[in-house]
Design a protein around this motif. Structure first.
Motif, mmCIF file in Angstrom:
data_model
loop_
_atom_site.group_PDB
_atom_site.id
_atom_site.type_symbol
_atom_site.label_atom_id
_atom_site.label_comp_id
_atom_site.label_asym_id
_atom_site.label_seq_id
_atom_site.Cartn_x
_atom_site.Cartn_y
_atom_site.Cartn_z
ATOM 1 N N THR A 32 73.413 24.871 39.131
ATOM 2 C CA THR A 32 73.755 26.126 38.472
ATOM 3 C C THR A 32 75.259 26.239 38.311
ATOM 4 O O THR A 32 76.032 25.688 39.100
ATOM 5 C CB THR A 32 73.252 27.354 39.256
ATOM 6 O OG1 THR A 32 73.835 27.361 40.558
ATOM 7 C CG2 THR A 32 71.743 27.350 39.364
ATOM 8 N N HIS A 35 79.311 31.413 34.263
ATOM 9 C CA HIS A 35 80.314 31.544 33.207
ATOM 10 C C HIS A 35 80.620 33.020 32.976
ATOM 11 O O HIS A 35 79.793 33.900 33.259
ATOM 12 C CB HIS A 35 79.807 30.940 31.890
ATOM 13 C CG HIS A 35 79.293 29.535 32.022
ATOM 14 N ND1 HIS A 35 80.118 28.438 32.025
ATOM 15 C CD2 HIS A 35 78.024 29.058 32.136
ATOM 16 C CE1 HIS A 35 79.399 27.332 32.131
ATOM 17 N NE2 HIS A 35 78.121 27.684 32.199
ATOM 18 N N VAL A 46 77.103 35.088 32.888
ATOM 19 C CA VAL A 46 76.049 34.174 32.423
ATOM 20 C C VAL A 46 75.879 33.070 33.459
ATOM 21 O O VAL A 46 76.855 32.453 33.884
ATOM 22 C CB VAL A 46 76.437 33.543 31.066
ATOM 23 C CG1 VAL A 46 75.367 32.557 30.611
ATOM 24 C CG2 VAL A 46 76.641 34.627 30.017
ATOM 25 N N THR A 47 74.650 32.838 33.879
ATOM 26 C CA THR A 47 74.366 31.750 34.815
ATOM 27 C C THR A 47 73.583 30.668 34.098
ATOM 28 O O THR A 47 72.552 30.946 33.469
ATOM 29 C CB THR A 47 73.573 32.254 36.029
ATOM 30 O OG1 THR A 47 74.344 33.241 36.718
ATOM 31 C CG2 THR A 47 73.268 31.105 36.992
ATOM 32 N N GLU A 48 74.072 29.457 34.188
ATOM 33 C CA GLU A 48 73.455 28.293 33.552
ATOM 34 C C GLU A 48 72.757 27.446 34.607
ATOM 35 O O GLU A 48 73.288 27.217 35.691
ATOM 36 C CB GLU A 48 74.533 27.468 32.862
ATOM 37 C CG GLU A 48 74.034 26.190 32.214
ATOM 38 C CD GLU A 48 75.163 25.329 31.667
ATOM 39 O OE1 GLU A 48 74.874 24.428 30.865
ATOM 40 O OE2 GLU A 48 76.330 25.567 32.055
ATOM 41 N N TYR A 50 70.575 23.679 35.020
ATOM 42 C CA TYR A 50 70.271 22.445 34.324
ATOM 43 C C TYR A 50 69.953 21.338 35.321
ATOM 44 O O TYR A 50 70.193 21.469 36.525
ATOM 45 C CB TYR A 50 71.437 22.018 33.418
ATOM 46 C CG TYR A 50 72.769 21.897 34.114
ATOM 47 C CD1 TYR A 50 73.153 20.721 34.752
ATOM 48 C CD2 TYR A 50 73.660 22.976 34.117
ATOM 49 C CE1 TYR A 50 74.379 20.615 35.379
ATOM 50 C CE2 TYR A 50 74.887 22.876 34.744
ATOM 51 C CZ TYR A 50 75.246 21.692 35.375
ATOM 52 O OH TYR A 50 76.452 21.594 36.002
ATOM 53 N N ALA A 62 68.304 24.561 24.523
ATOM 54 C CA ALA A 62 68.687 25.621 25.455
ATOM 55 C C ALA A 62 67.756 26.797 25.275
ATOM 56 O O ALA A 62 67.297 27.092 24.159
ATOM 57 C CB ALA A 62 70.132 26.063 25.218
ATOM 58 N N LEU A 64 67.594 30.952 26.407
ATOM 59 C CA LEU A 64 68.296 32.104 26.964
ATOM 60 C C LEU A 64 67.268 33.151 27.356
ATOM 61 O O LEU A 64 66.472 33.601 26.528
ATOM 62 C CB LEU A 64 69.273 32.678 25.932
ATOM 63 C CG LEU A 64 69.967 34.003 26.292
ATOM 64 C CD1 LEU A 64 70.816 33.861 27.538
ATOM 65 C CD2 LEU A 64 70.813 34.487 25.114
ATOM 66 N N THR A 86 64.155 29.549 35.481
ATOM 67 C CA THR A 86 65.295 28.705 35.154
ATOM 68 C C THR A 86 65.073 27.267 35.612
ATOM 69 O O THR A 86 65.374 26.323 34.878
ATOM 70 C CB THR A 86 66.575 29.274 35.787
ATOM 71 O OG1 THR A 86 66.397 29.401 37.202
ATOM 72 C CG2 THR A 86 66.904 30.636 35.206
ATOM 73 N N PHE A 97 69.703 29.620 30.557
ATOM 74 C CA PHE A 97 70.763 30.608 30.749
ATOM 75 C C PHE A 97 70.158 31.982 31.024
ATOM 76 O O PHE A 97 69.195 32.396 30.358
ATOM 77 C CB PHE A 97 71.651 30.696 29.512
ATOM 78 C CG PHE A 97 72.457 29.461 29.242
ATOM 79 C CD1 PHE A 97 73.771 29.362 29.671
ATOM 80 C CD2 PHE A 97 71.907 28.384 28.561
ATOM 81 C CE1 PHE A 97 74.522 28.215 29.435
ATOM 82 C CE2 PHE A 97 72.640 27.234 28.311
ATOM 83 C CZ PHE A 97 73.958 27.146 28.747
ATOM 84 N N THR A 98 70.721 32.676 32.003
ATOM 85 C CA THR A 98 70.356 34.063 32.261
ATOM 86 C C THR A 98 71.610 34.922 32.139
ATOM 87 O O THR A 98 72.731 34.435 32.261
ATOM 88 C CB THR A 98 69.758 34.246 33.662
ATOM 89 O OG1 THR A 98 70.714 33.867 34.654
ATOM 90 C CG2 THR A 98 68.493 33.407 33.820
ATOM 91 N N VAL A 132 76.605 29.667 24.202
ATOM 92 C CA VAL A 132 75.684 28.607 24.634
ATOM 93 C C VAL A 132 75.683 27.460 23.635
ATOM 94 O O VAL A 132 75.742 26.281 24.012
ATOM 95 C CB VAL A 132 74.264 29.188 24.807
ATOM 96 C CG1 VAL A 132 73.226 28.074 24.971
ATOM 97 C CG2 VAL A 132 74.219 30.141 25.994
#
Length: 313
Positions: A32, A35, A46-48, A50, A62, A64, A86, A97-98, A132
């Motif tokens: 995680t 951003h 924003v939390t990514e 992957y 991606a 969202l 996620t 992304f959340t 994104v």
């Protein structure tokens, strides 16, 4: 071998992008990264999420996740099997992304919550979509929105150049048969808020979590309580529908449970009909209620099967 080594190097570099946090004990490591996205009125947190698979997949994809009116982004990251959206998306090769909306969670909190109204939130989420796309060089983003987030998603879907598809769940459109928005006293409390915010405890979601495991209840209670902008709720109290799904120009899917105590057994018929130019697809989970994603493990699994069948095709 040389090609494999090259791709492994690229993958490794991406997975180690600072400042990322690894979650161990999973079949495939999940990472995680947080951003901050500048938008009119402040910044959006924003939390990514992957995996290595997210970097290998080509073309890159991606998704969202857009939460409901009384939730923050980590509502999609419940650390329980079948409930961590996620991680599931990341392990399927998506960058997931959340977001926390304006006035919620770790995002900017305007002095008055009425400034964080539906147009402002929609514009902010449009900026997040572009962030994104540019961050991971992804042409178009898939959106999954619940309730208020689903309404926002339909508006962003007016631009097929940056949005690929929309999944909607826990939706409120033109029909309302239950819930506090039918109570004039509750609406008056929202309208009388001196700063445009209203406190919602995390336990307020329990009524929609039929069959969920105890650890899911505990997580929601601990993470979702807080002050939320009153427009998140009042927008649906004054006029329904409060958004026009007809502007959408990408494929749409509505996931619905006939046991929905908020909109009733036919509460999304109008939304399915009015979405885009030809309507949205509909998946009915017969055993489900208003929020299938946070109900029983079996219902949650069926929910995600429907989601990924739709956005993977």
């Amino acid at each position: 071998m040389k090609v494999s080594a090259l791709f492994m190097s690229i993958c490794l570099l991406g997975a180690l992008a600072a400042p990322a946090q690894a979650h161990t004990g999973a079949p495939e490591p999940v990472f995680t990264q947080v951003h901050r996205v500048s938008v009119p009125g402040g910044e959006i947190s924003v939390t990514e999420t992957y995996t290595a698979h997210s970097w290998f997949r080509w073309p890159r994809r991606a998704v969202l996740f857009l939460p409901g009116s009384a939730f923050v982004g980590n509502h999609f990251a419940i650390p329980v099997d079948h409930y961590d959206a996620t991680a599931q998306a990341a392990r399927r090769g998506f960058f997931a992304f959340t977001v926390d909306y304006l006035g919620t969670g770790a995002s900017t909190r305007p002095a008055n919550g009425t400034e964080a109204d539906f147009p402002a939130q929609t514009a902010a989420m449009g900026a997040v979509v572009d962030f994104v796309r540019h961050l991971r060089h992804i042409p178009r983003v898939d959106l999954l929105g619940e309730g208020y987030g689903g309404a926002i998603a339909t508006q962003l879907a007016a631009n097929p150049g940056r949005v690929r598809s929309v999944v909607m769940a826990a939706m409120l459109y033109d029909t309302l048969v239950g819930g506090p928005l039918l109570d004039p006293a509750f609406v008056a409390i929202l309208e009388g808020s001196p700063d445009g915010y209203f406190f919602i405890p995390g336990e307020g979601a329990f009524i929609f979590m039929n069959g969920a495991p105890p650890e899911v209840f505990s997580y929601v209670a601990a993470t979702q309580g807080g002050f939320y902008p009153t427009p998140n709720f009042l927008v649906a109290a004054y006029q329904r529908p409060f958004f026009d799904p007809g502007v959408a120009r990408v494929p749409g899917l509505v996931i619905f449970g006939p046991g929905d105590i908020v909109v009733g057994p036919n509460g999304v018929d109008g939304l399915v009909r009015d979405y885009g130019r030809q309507g949205a697809s509909l998946v009915v989970l017969e055993e489900a209620g208003h929020a299938p994603r946070i109900e029983s493990p079996e219902t949650a699994a069926r929910f995600w099967e429907a989601v990924f069948s739709f956005i993977d095709r």
